[in-house]
Design an enzyme around this catalytic site. Structure first.
Site, PDB file in Angstrom:
ATOM      1  N   HIS A 179       0.860  -1.192   0.000  1.00 29.91           N
ATOM      2  CA  HIS A 179       0.000   0.000   0.000  1.00 29.91           C
ATOM      3  C   HIS A 179       0.894   1.241   0.000  1.00 29.91           C
ATOM      4  O   HIS A 179       1.436   1.619   1.036  1.00 29.91           O
ATOM      5  CB  HIS A 179      -0.891   0.021   1.250  1.00 29.91           C
TER       6      HIS A 179
ATOM      7  N   HIS B 233       1.524   5.373  -1.872  1.00 28.61           N
ATOM      8  CA  HIS B 233       1.110   6.462  -2.762  1.00 28.61           C
ATOM      9  C   HIS B 233       2.362   7.072  -3.381  1.00 28.61           C
ATOM     10  O   HIS B 233       3.210   7.606  -2.662  1.00 28.61           O
ATOM     11  CB  HIS B 233       0.339   7.537  -1.984  1.00 28.61           C
TER      12      HIS B 233
ATOM     13  N   LYS C 196      -9.334  -0.590  -5.702  1.00 29.34           N
ATOM     14  CA  LYS C 196      -9.409   0.073  -4.395  1.00 29.34           C
ATOM     15  C   LYS C 196     -10.717   0.833  -4.270  1.00 29.34           C
ATOM     16  O   LYS C 196     -11.066   1.634  -5.146  1.00 29.34           O
ATOM     17  CB  LYS C 196      -8.231   1.057  -4.276  1.00 29.34           C
TER      18      LYS C 196
ATOM     19  N   HIS D  78     -10.642   1.204   1.870  1.00 30.94           N
ATOM     20  CA  HIS D  78     -10.439   2.240   2.883  1.00 30.94           C
ATOM     21  C   HIS D  78     -11.639   2.111   3.813  1.00 30.94           C
ATOM     22  O   HIS D  78     -12.752   2.488   3.449  1.00 30.94           O
ATOM     23  CB  HIS D  78     -10.354   3.634   2.253  1.00 30.94           C
TER      24      HIS D  78
ATOM     25  N   HIS E 169      -4.695  -0.363   5.994  1.00 31.34           N
ATOM     26  CA  HIS E 169      -4.226   0.470   7.114  1.00 31.34           C
ATOM     27  C   HIS E 169      -5.151   0.419   8.320  1.00 31.34           C
ATOM     28  O   HIS E 169      -5.743   1.437   8.696  1.00 31.34           O
ATOM     29  CB  HIS E 169      -3.968   1.915   6.664  1.00 31.34           C
TER      30      HIS E 169
ATOM     31  N   ASP F 264       1.249   2.799   3.473  1.00 32.20           N
ATOM     32  CA  ASP F 264       0.409   3.979   3.226  1.00 32.20           C
ATOM     33  C   ASP F 264       1.260   5.244   3.180  1.00 32.20           C
ATOM     34  O   ASP F 264       0.777   6.337   3.495  1.00 32.20           O
ATOM     35  CB  ASP F 264      -0.712   4.122   4.263  1.00 32.20           C
TER      36      ASP F 264
HETATM   37  O1  DOR Z   1      -3.488   9.650   5.275  1.00 29.42           O
HETATM   38  C1  DOR Z   1      -3.834   9.280   4.164  1.00 29.42           C
HETATM   39  N1  DOR Z   1      -3.282   9.788   3.041  1.00 29.42           N
HETATM   40  N2  DOR Z   1      -4.797   8.355   4.069  1.00 29.42           N
HETATM   41  C2  DOR Z   1      -5.326   8.016   2.898  1.00 29.42           C
HETATM   42  O2  DOR Z   1      -6.215   7.207   2.891  1.00 29.42           O
HETATM   43  C3  DOR Z   1      -4.878   8.664   1.639  1.00 29.42           C
HETATM   44  C4  DOR Z   1      -3.539   9.212   1.767  1.00 29.42           C
HETATM   45  C5  DOR Z   1      -3.150  10.157   0.645  1.00 29.42           C
HETATM   46  O3  DOR Z   1      -3.372   9.815  -0.522  1.00 29.42           O
HETATM   47  O4  DOR Z   1      -2.606  11.228   0.927  1.00 29.42           O
HETATM   48 ZN    ZN Z   2      -3.498   5.013   1.277  1.00 28.87          ZN
END
Ligand code: DOR
Ligand code: ZN
Length: 344
Positions: A13, A15, A99, A136, A174, A247
């Site tokens: 997971h 980004h 997702k 989520h 998460h 995450d």
């Molecule tokens: O804290 C987070 N940031 N939780 C999420 O679900 C998305 C993520 C983000 O993309 O910045």
């Molecule tokens: Zn995330």
């Protein structure tokens, strides 16, 4: 145990964002992890297999020479995802899952699913083809307290969902509460969860006592210490239902240190060392390899990695800041603090 050699871990997971962000995020993640599930909440989101293939190519352009990094792609579930896109995921060699963000739950979730019952016909295809649904897990109703949103999701969304689709392959992403950990433990092998380093190492006191610390703010939000303790217990238990998902979510400093700060902790450059710190605190370093390198691959039906990495018990101080954009840095999780483990 002062030297720890592990099968190379994967991050289930992460980004990475897009465009110039990739210059920072891809090398940071690829120096430790072989594979990463690349979350699709871009603007606009990654909604089709074709878009995911193109996004993967943009990511690959930033993998440093000599590093073998294998981004695993995910589609973004919307109210309008066509059922036949699921078979395309099944047949794809680069897309592994879809997702579901409840609309409005977090960063770039405006195009998420407004009511899960509206997309049950698509979820039917996920169950049929055994394509994992990544969730989520928070309700979004304005009257529900932010600290209760995960628990309410278990009761109001997940329980009916699994009653309807008992064979659905699902990752509760998460997790942050003892309720979610227990929920996952009570389900069959097809239900698993990822756990972040911040939810293992910190709780809401770290974020809110002695001044508000925006770099600990993420969603789902850090909970009380008793939840942190349960997460540490299940993560280090050797139960294959729980595996690594950072995450890691980059936001520039100006977007975090802001009257309306963004949610997300940037852990990518130090993630495996942060997990080692948590497992060491529990006296469970022997359980790190399963969590970091075996269970996620097994769940996704992918081969385990073959190379190894080595961690050494050697102090390192996490950078105060990292270059992100020309005039806007990024502050990593636990910036300026010293941890006991280093990647060799
Ligand atoms: O804290 C987070 N940031 N939780 C999420 O679900 C998305 C993520 C983000 O993309 O910045
Ligand atoms: Zn995330």
């Amino acid at each position: 145990m002062d030297i720890l050699t592990l099968l190379q871990p994967d991050d289930w997971h992460a980004h990475l964002r897009d465009g110039d962000s990739l210059k920072r995020t891809v090398p940071d993640l690829a120096k430790q992890f072989h594979r990463a599930i690349c979350m699709p909440n871009l603007v606009p989101p990654v909604k089709t297999v074709e878009e995911a293939v193109a996004y993967r190519e943009r990511i690959m352009q930033h993998v440093p020479e000599g590093i073998d990094f294998d981004p695993r792609m995910v589609l973004y579930f919307t109210d309008h995802t066509p059922s036949d896109e699921i078979k395309k995921i099944k047949d794809s060699s680069v897309v592994n899952a879809i997702k579901l963000y409840p609309a409005g739950a977090t960063t770039n979730s405006d195009n998420g699913v407004s009511d899960i019952r509206k997309v049950y016909h698509v979820i039917e295809q996920l169950e049929e083809h055994q394509v994992p649904l990544l969730l989520h897990g928070e309700v979004t109703h304005s009257h529900v307290d932010i600290f209760d949103r995960e628990k309410r999701f278990l009761d109001e969304v997940l329980t009916p969902l699994l009653r309807q689709f008992p064979q659905l392959k699902l990752v509760l992403e998460h997790i942050t509460t003892a309720d979610a950990a227990h929920f996952v433990l009570e389900q069959g092998r097809q239900v698993a969860a990822t756990i972040t380093p911040q939810h293992l190492l910190f709780n809401r006191n770290d974020m809110l006592v002695g001044g508000i610390k925006p770099h600990f703010y993420c969603l789902p939000i850090l909970k009380r210490q008793s939840h942190q303790t349960t997460l540490l217990e299940v993560a280090t238990s050797g139960n294959p239902k729980f595996f690594l998902g950072t995450d890691s979510a980059p936001h520039a400093q100006s977007k975090k240190e802001n009257a309306c700060g963004c949610a997300g902790c940037y852990s990518a450059p130090y993630a495996i060392e942060l997990y080692a710190q948590a497992f060491d605190q529990m006296g469970k370093l022997d359980k790190l390899e399963g969590f970091a390198s075996h269970f996620g691959a097994d769940f996704y039906g992918l081969e385990r990695n073959s190379k190894t990495i080595t961690l050494v018990r050697k102090e390192q101080t996490i950078a105060e800041r990292l270059t992100y954009f020309p005039n806007d840095d990024i502050i990593p999780l636990f910036a300026g603090q010293t941890i006991n483990w280093s990647l060799q």
